[in-house]
Design an enzyme around this catalytic site. Structure first.
Site, PDB file in Angstrom:
ATOM      1  N   HIS A  77      -5.210   6.764  -9.572  1.00 54.73           N
ATOM      2  CA  HIS A  77      -6.383   7.559  -9.180  1.00 54.73           C
ATOM      3  C   HIS A  77      -6.129   8.440  -7.965  1.00 54.73           C
ATOM      4  O   HIS A  77      -6.936   9.326  -7.663  1.00 54.73           O
ATOM      5  CB  HIS A  77      -7.562   6.619  -8.893  1.00 54.73           C
ATOM      6  CG  HIS A  77      -7.355   5.749  -7.693  1.00 54.73           C
ATOM      7  ND1 HIS A  77      -6.403   4.742  -7.664  1.00 54.73           N
ATOM      8  CD2 HIS A  77      -7.942   5.746  -6.464  1.00 54.73           C
ATOM      9  CE1 HIS A  77      -6.437   4.163  -6.473  1.00 54.73           C
ATOM     10  NE2 HIS A  77      -7.349   4.751  -5.739  1.00 54.73           N
ATOM     11  N   ASP A 110     -10.498  -4.452  -7.061  1.00 53.44           N
ATOM     12  CA  ASP A 110      -9.983  -3.773  -5.877  1.00 53.44           C
ATOM     13  C   ASP A 110     -10.516  -4.486  -4.632  1.00 53.44           C
ATOM     14  O   ASP A 110     -11.705  -4.800  -4.554  1.00 53.44           O
ATOM     15  CB  ASP A 110     -10.447  -2.313  -5.873  1.00 53.44           C
ATOM     16  CG  ASP A 110      -9.307  -1.353  -5.616  1.00 53.44           C
ATOM     17  OD1 ASP A 110      -8.631  -1.523  -4.581  1.00 53.44           O
ATOM     18  OD2 ASP A 110      -9.082  -0.448  -6.434  1.00 53.44           O
TER      19      ASP A 110
END
Length: 560
Positions: free
Chosen positions: A329, A98
């Site tokens: 998420h 990420d």
């Protein structure tokens, strides 16, 4: 349309805090991930997207980074991370990290320096402004509720934070800052990672002057997305990032881009433009939001979903590339949202998987999706951990007196913690996630829904995913085939045909508990129809001119 490894890959997102705890502290960690790599290899995963494991005070579960080159203590050490990469590569699994560079943590060394004085060398790494008439510099609202500005008494100015006040926005206008970011990216690329998922990357360019946004009636702050989504210099920044950080490596990039439309996505993902390989767009996950936004619930209509996916499938057919996802998420569990998580959980989870893996694009599986994990309904607001949920509840219920039960229902349906309950590995205490007390409660249905049960049942959702992934690897039509809608007006059936190198594939999906009838268009009547995959027992010799589909049934046929 060029062939690329990342087009043919199946990607699995790991949210490390909730994946697997190895040391009993109740928090998932890197050694926990290593212990489950064989499980992911068995599933057939090619790439893992790892949500942030960098050093962070954890205000927004790791998306507030205080050291981009360090590993969060709770997750382990850099030695653990190096082992993770090595063990993944040994199994033929790639790793994308990420990249969170719209904002940092307010505890990052850059911001600590930046707030010391107006003439500090790091001042301009962030977006500071004087107030206006004793108020914030503009009326923008944070994505996490309240003002997007925080007053700093020490220098008597405000800093911009589009998310939490502990997540100050970085100033991409500053070339020194950009060089720091590219250096950091190369640090990870040189370690051997295989790419980046870029967090809200289309927020990094703000409109000059940061003007006020139009204020909705009755609101104190205004959504300012028009002034920072897809801003004036975004393509310049991404092309510079490609040239200075990415161009020397064979890696994949996916940009998370709220508010992007098809035409903009073509610019971001056009092969010759050298920006990103694909984008995460949000259109289909906003279809069940009313005029009041995310928490204003309205029913999801399959016809809207079909129109949205068809627009993106056709829009990026010849240029660009689609990311395919139904949860992550930040989104509720897909079987609870798009399927039926009670009576037809198994059937609808498999139907949705069929949908995801038979579209053109790269499929993303979110951890637990392959088990058919569901949303959770915690009774108390105190059981929730997500800053977005807690801020919203405080603003709506405590400050504005809205009805507790109504807001809790919105949280049960849409809250991000639905996706963040720990993975249910087995039917032991806490679902086998930890020997300690989990950082957030495990969904109470772990005794029925867990990986141990799924792996032992050849008819499970897990084994259905495994088969879908195998078929995709063996059949290029699933990756590269064109997409054309059939039965475009049916209220319950979503059906389409894929075509590639003279081969055709017919996909029929029933998005309802009813038993509607699929009718084969005349132009598809020629040729022998071979049953490719189905989520119910089906007679492979059945004539498919007319097929009564069972609740949430999925059938795919190859035309020979």
């Amino acid at each position: 349309m060029s062939k690329q490894w990342w087009k043919e890959a199946v990607i699995y997102q790991i949210y490390p805090r909730s994946f697997k705890d190895s040391n009993g502290d109740g928090i998932g960690d890197i050694q926990g991930i290593i212990s489950k790599l064989d499980y992911l290899k068995e599933l057939g995963i090619d790439v893992i997207w790892l949500s942030p494991v960098y050093q962070s005070p954890n205000d927004d579960n790791g998306y507030d980074i205080s050291d981009y080159r360090g590993i969060m203590d709770e997750f382990g050490t850099m030695t653990d991370w190096d082992q993770l990469l090595q063990e993944m590569h040994q199994r033929g699994i790639k790793l994308i990290m990420d990249l969170v560079v719209n904002h940092s943590s307010d505890e990052h060394a850059w911001f600590v320096e930046s707030r010391k004085s107006k003439d500090n060398p790091y001042r301009d790494y962030y977006i500071w402004r004087e107030g206006k008439d004793g108020q914030e510099p503009n009326n923008w609202e944070s994505c996490f509720s309240g003002s997007a500005w925080q007053y700093d008494e020490h220098t008597e100015e405000y800093f911009l934070h589009l998310f939490s006040k502990k997540q100050p926005d970085l100033n991409w206008e500053n070339p020194k800052l950009r060089e720091e970011i590219y250096d950091m990216m190369k640090f990870w690329l040189d370690k051997g990672i295989d790419g980046f998922r870029m967090d809200v990357i289309n927020f990094i360019s703000k409109v000059d002057g940061l003007p006020d946004a139009e204020l909705p009636e009755g609101r104190k702050y205004a959504p300012g997305g028009d002034y920072y989504m897809n801003g004036p210099k975004i393509h310049d920044y991404l092309q510079e990032m490609h040239e200075k950080a990415l161009s020397g490596y064979d890696v994949m990039t996916v940009g998370e881009m709220p508010g992007v439309d098809v035409e903009e996505a073509k610019l971001y993902t056009g092969q010759d433009r050298k920006e990103v390989n694909m984008v995460f767009q949000f259109e289909h996950v906003d279809l069940d939001s009313g005029p009041g936004g995310k928490w204003d619930l309205r029913p999801m209509k399959m016809t809207d979903l079909r129109n949205s996916f068809t627009k993106w499938q056709k829009g990026l057919e010849h240029e660009g590339w689609n990311s395919l996802y139904l949860n992550n998420h930040d989104q509720p569990r897909m079987v609870s949202r798009f399927g039926d998580d009670r009576e037809y959980r198994m059937e609808s989870a498999k139907m949705l998987a069929t949908f995801l893996h038979t579209l053109k694009g790269t499929p993303y599986i979110y951890q637990g999706e392959e088990l058919g994990m569901t949303n959770v309904r915690f009774n108390s607001i105190n059981d929730y951990k997500d800053i977005e949920i807690l801020n919203m509840y405080r603003e709506k219920v405590i400050e504005n007196g809205e009805e507790h039960d109504k807001i809790m229902e919105s949280i049960h349906v849409k809250g991000r913690d639905n996706a963040r309950t720990p993975i249910q590995w087995d039917d032991s205490e806490h679902g086998g996630f930890t020997t300690g007390t989990p950082w957030i409660q495990v969904n109470p249905n772990y005794k029925e829904i867990n990986a141990k049960q799924a792996m032992g049942d050849p008819d499970s959702i897990f084994h259905y995913y495994k088969k879908l992934i195998e078929l995709r690897k063996e059949n290029p039509i699933m990756v590269y085939g064109s997409y054309d809608l059939i039965m475009p007006d049916h209220p319950e059936i979503y059906a389409y045909v894929r075509e590639y190198e003279g081969q055709k594939m017919i996909v029929m999906l029933n998005f309802s508990v009813g038993t509607p009838v699929f009718e084969l268009p005349e132009e598809l009547e020629d040729g022998r129809k071979e049953l490719f995959i189905s989520n119910y027992e089906a007679d492979s010799s059945q004539d498919i001119k007319q097929v009564e589909l069972r609740p949430y049934e999925a059938r795919v046929y190859l035309v020979k």
